[in-house]
Design a protein around this motif. Structure first.
Motif, PDB file in Angstrom:
ATOM      1  N   TRP A 181      -4.170  -8.725  -1.773  1.00  0.00           N
ATOM      2  CA  TRP A 181      -5.506  -8.326  -1.344  1.00  0.00           C
ATOM      3  C   TRP A 181      -5.344  -7.163  -0.369  1.00  0.00           C
ATOM      4  O   TRP A 181      -4.727  -7.316   0.683  1.00  0.00           O
ATOM      5  N   CYS A 182      -5.891  -6.006  -0.731  1.00  0.00           N
ATOM      6  CA  CYS A 182      -5.690  -4.781   0.052  1.00  0.00           C
ATOM      7  C   CYS A 182      -6.994  -4.339   0.699  1.00  0.00           C
ATOM      8  O   CYS A 182      -8.023  -4.245   0.020  1.00  0.00           O
ATOM      9  N   LEU A 183      -6.932  -4.024   1.986  1.00  0.00           N
ATOM     10  CA  LEU A 183      -8.120  -3.654   2.744  1.00  0.00           C
ATOM     11  C   LEU A 183      -8.347  -2.154   2.848  1.00  0.00           C
ATOM     12  O   LEU A 183      -9.011  -1.698   3.755  1.00  0.00           O
ATOM     13  N   PHE A 184      -7.806  -1.362   1.930  1.00  0.00           N
ATOM     14  CA  PHE A 184      -7.983   0.080   2.041  1.00  0.00           C
ATOM     15  C   PHE A 184      -9.097   0.629   1.166  1.00  0.00           C
ATOM     16  O   PHE A 184      -9.230   1.835   1.005  1.00  0.00           O
ATOM     17  N   GLY A 185      -9.934  -0.215   0.617  1.00  0.00           N
ATOM     18  CA  GLY A 185     -10.982   0.217  -0.296  1.00  0.00           C
ATOM     19  C   GLY A 185     -11.941   1.254   0.242  1.00  0.00           C
ATOM     20  O   GLY A 185     -12.446   2.082  -0.487  1.00  0.00           O
ATOM     21  N   LYS A 186     -12.216   1.240   1.568  1.00  0.00           N
ATOM     22  CA  LYS A 186     -13.173   2.186   2.127  1.00  0.00           C
ATOM     23  C   LYS A 186     -12.507   3.385   2.803  1.00  0.00           C
ATOM     24  O   LYS A 186     -13.174   4.295   3.238  1.00  0.00           O
ATOM     25  N   ASP A 187     -11.197   3.375   2.895  1.00  0.00           N
ATOM     26  CA  ASP A 187     -10.464   4.486   3.504  1.00  0.00           C
ATOM     27  C   ASP A 187     -10.551   5.696   2.590  1.00  0.00           C
ATOM     28  O   ASP A 187     -10.485   5.568   1.367  1.00  0.00           O
ATOM     29  N   GLU A 188     -10.676   6.873   3.162  1.00  0.00           N
ATOM     30  CA  GLU A 188     -10.796   8.070   2.321  1.00  0.00           C
ATOM     31  C   GLU A 188      -9.520   8.368   1.542  1.00  0.00           C
ATOM     32  O   GLU A 188      -9.550   9.051   0.527  1.00  0.00           O
ATOM     33  N   ASN A 189      -8.387   7.821   1.984  1.00  0.00           N
ATOM     34  CA  ASN A 189      -7.109   8.009   1.283  1.00  0.00           C
ATOM     35  C   ASN A 189      -6.732   6.803   0.431  1.00  0.00           C
ATOM     36  O   ASN A 189      -5.569   6.580   0.146  1.00  0.00           O
ATOM     37  N   TRP A 190      -7.709   6.015  -0.004  1.00  0.00           N
ATOM     38  CA  TRP A 190      -7.417   4.771  -0.724  1.00  0.00           C
ATOM     39  C   TRP A 190      -6.618   5.018  -1.997  1.00  0.00           C
ATOM     40  O   TRP A 190      -5.785   4.196  -2.364  1.00  0.00           O
ATOM     41  N   GLN A 191      -6.849   6.139  -2.665  1.00  0.00           N
ATOM     42  CA  GLN A 191      -6.129   6.389  -3.917  1.00  0.00           C
ATOM     43  C   GLN A 191      -4.628   6.578  -3.663  1.00  0.00           C
ATOM     44  O   GLN A 191      -3.807   6.045  -4.394  1.00  0.00           O
ATOM     45  N   VAL A 192      -4.294   7.313  -2.626  1.00  0.00           N
ATOM     46  CA  VAL A 192      -2.887   7.523  -2.270  1.00  0.00           C
ATOM     47  C   VAL A 192      -2.275   6.198  -1.836  1.00  0.00           C
ATOM     48  O   VAL A 192      -1.152   5.858  -2.223  1.00  0.00           O
ATOM     49  N   MET A 193      -3.013   5.433  -1.040  1.00  0.00           N
ATOM     50  CA  MET A 193      -2.512   4.144  -0.556  1.00  0.00           C
ATOM     51  C   MET A 193      -2.265   3.180  -1.714  1.00  0.00           C
ATOM     52  O   MET A 193      -1.266   2.456  -1.723  1.00  0.00           O
ATOM     53  N   LEU A 194      -3.143   3.175  -2.707  1.00  0.00           N
ATOM     54  CA  LEU A 194      -2.961   2.313  -3.876  1.00  0.00           C
ATOM     55  C   LEU A 194      -1.679   2.686  -4.608  1.00  0.00           C
ATOM     56  O   LEU A 194      -0.887   1.814  -4.968  1.00  0.00           O
ATOM     57  N   LEU A 195      -1.444   3.960  -4.828  1.00  0.00           N
ATOM     58  CA  LEU A 195      -0.211   4.388  -5.497  1.00  0.00           C
ATOM     59  C   LEU A 195       1.026   3.971  -4.707  1.00  0.00           C
ATOM     60  O   LEU A 195       2.020   3.524  -5.295  1.00  0.00           O
ATOM     61  N   GLU A 196       0.968   4.084  -3.381  1.00  0.00           N
ATOM     62  CA  GLU A 196       2.107   3.690  -2.555  1.00  0.00           C
ATOM     63  C   GLU A 196       2.410   2.203  -2.684  1.00  0.00           C
ATOM     64  O   GLU A 196       3.570   1.800  -2.791  1.00  0.00           O
ATOM     65  N   VAL A 197       1.369   1.372  -2.700  1.00  0.00           N
ATOM     66  CA  VAL A 197       1.575  -0.074  -2.850  1.00  0.00           C
ATOM     67  C   VAL A 197       2.145  -0.377  -4.230  1.00  0.00           C
ATOM     68  O   VAL A 197       3.078  -1.171  -4.367  1.00  0.00           O
ATOM     69  N   LEU A 198       1.601   0.243  -5.266  1.00  0.00           N
ATOM     70  CA  LEU A 198       2.095  -0.002  -6.625  1.00  0.00           C
ATOM     71  C   LEU A 198       3.566   0.410  -6.748  1.00  0.00           C
ATOM     72  O   LEU A 198       4.343  -0.278  -7.411  1.00  0.00           O
ATOM     73  N   GLU A 199       3.946   1.494  -6.111  1.00  0.00           N
ATOM     74  CA  GLU A 199       5.356   1.913  -6.139  1.00  0.00           C
ATOM     75  C   GLU A 199       6.230   0.910  -5.388  1.00  0.00           C
ATOM     76  O   GLU A 199       7.348   0.606  -5.807  1.00  0.00           O
ATOM     77  N   ARG A 200       5.733   0.385  -4.272  1.00  0.00           N
ATOM     78  CA  ARG A 200       6.481  -0.625  -3.506  1.00  0.00           C
ATOM     79  C   ARG A 200       6.706  -1.894  -4.305  1.00  0.00           C
ATOM     80  O   ARG A 200       7.740  -2.549  -4.162  1.00  0.00           O
ATOM     81  N   LEU A 201       5.758  -2.263  -5.130  1.00  0.00           N
ATOM     82  CA  LEU A 201       5.871  -3.494  -5.920  1.00  0.00           C
ATOM     83  C   LEU A 201       6.974  -3.406  -6.978  1.00  0.00           C
ATOM     84  O   LEU A 201       7.373  -4.408  -7.542  1.00  0.00           O
ATOM     85  N   GLN A 202       7.464  -2.223  -7.219  1.00  0.00           N
ATOM     86  CA  GLN A 202       8.518  -2.040  -8.217  1.00  0.00           C
ATOM     87  C   GLN A 202       9.912  -2.099  -7.602  1.00  0.00           C
ATOM     88  O   GLN A 202      10.897  -2.103  -8.313  1.00  0.00           O
ATOM     89  N   GLU A 203       9.995  -2.134  -6.292  1.00  0.00           N
ATOM     90  CA  GLU A 203      11.303  -2.154  -5.616  1.00  0.00           C
ATOM     91  C   GLU A 203      11.932  -3.530  -5.682  1.00  0.00           C
ATOM     92  O   GLU A 203      11.326  -4.521  -5.800  1.00  0.00           O
TER      93      GLU A 203
END
Length: 87
Positions: free
Chosen positions: A65-87
């Protein structure tokens, strides 16, 4: 520069590929949070709670559950989390 529609399409494909590689079955919004969901556990097998990934990224039974939905950089943050999940 590419038209916005094309840029958005490339972003959507990048998210889809990263999510698939991480084993996620869906990404959606629930209660104002972005939810990264793994497949449900098989019947009779108890699932363990996922570890939190940091501030604003809480692990659940089969989802983050990620709380960055309203942040203006949410798209970048989503990509960073998805990349982390692959480590």
């Amino acid at each position: 520069p590419l038209p916005e529609m094309i840029t958005n399409l490339f972003y959507q494909m990048q998210v889809k590929l990263l999510a698939e590689a991480a084993g996620l079955v869906s990404i959606g919004m629930e209660s104002g949070q972005t939810v990264l969901r793994y497949p449900a556990s098989l019947e009779g097998i108890e699932s363990k709670r996922l570890s939190d990934l940091g501030p604003g990224i809480r692990g659940g039974k089969n989802a983050y559950w990620c709380l960055f939905g309203k942040d203006e950089n949410w798209q970048v943050m989503l990509l960073e989390v998805l990349e982390r999940l692959q480590e």
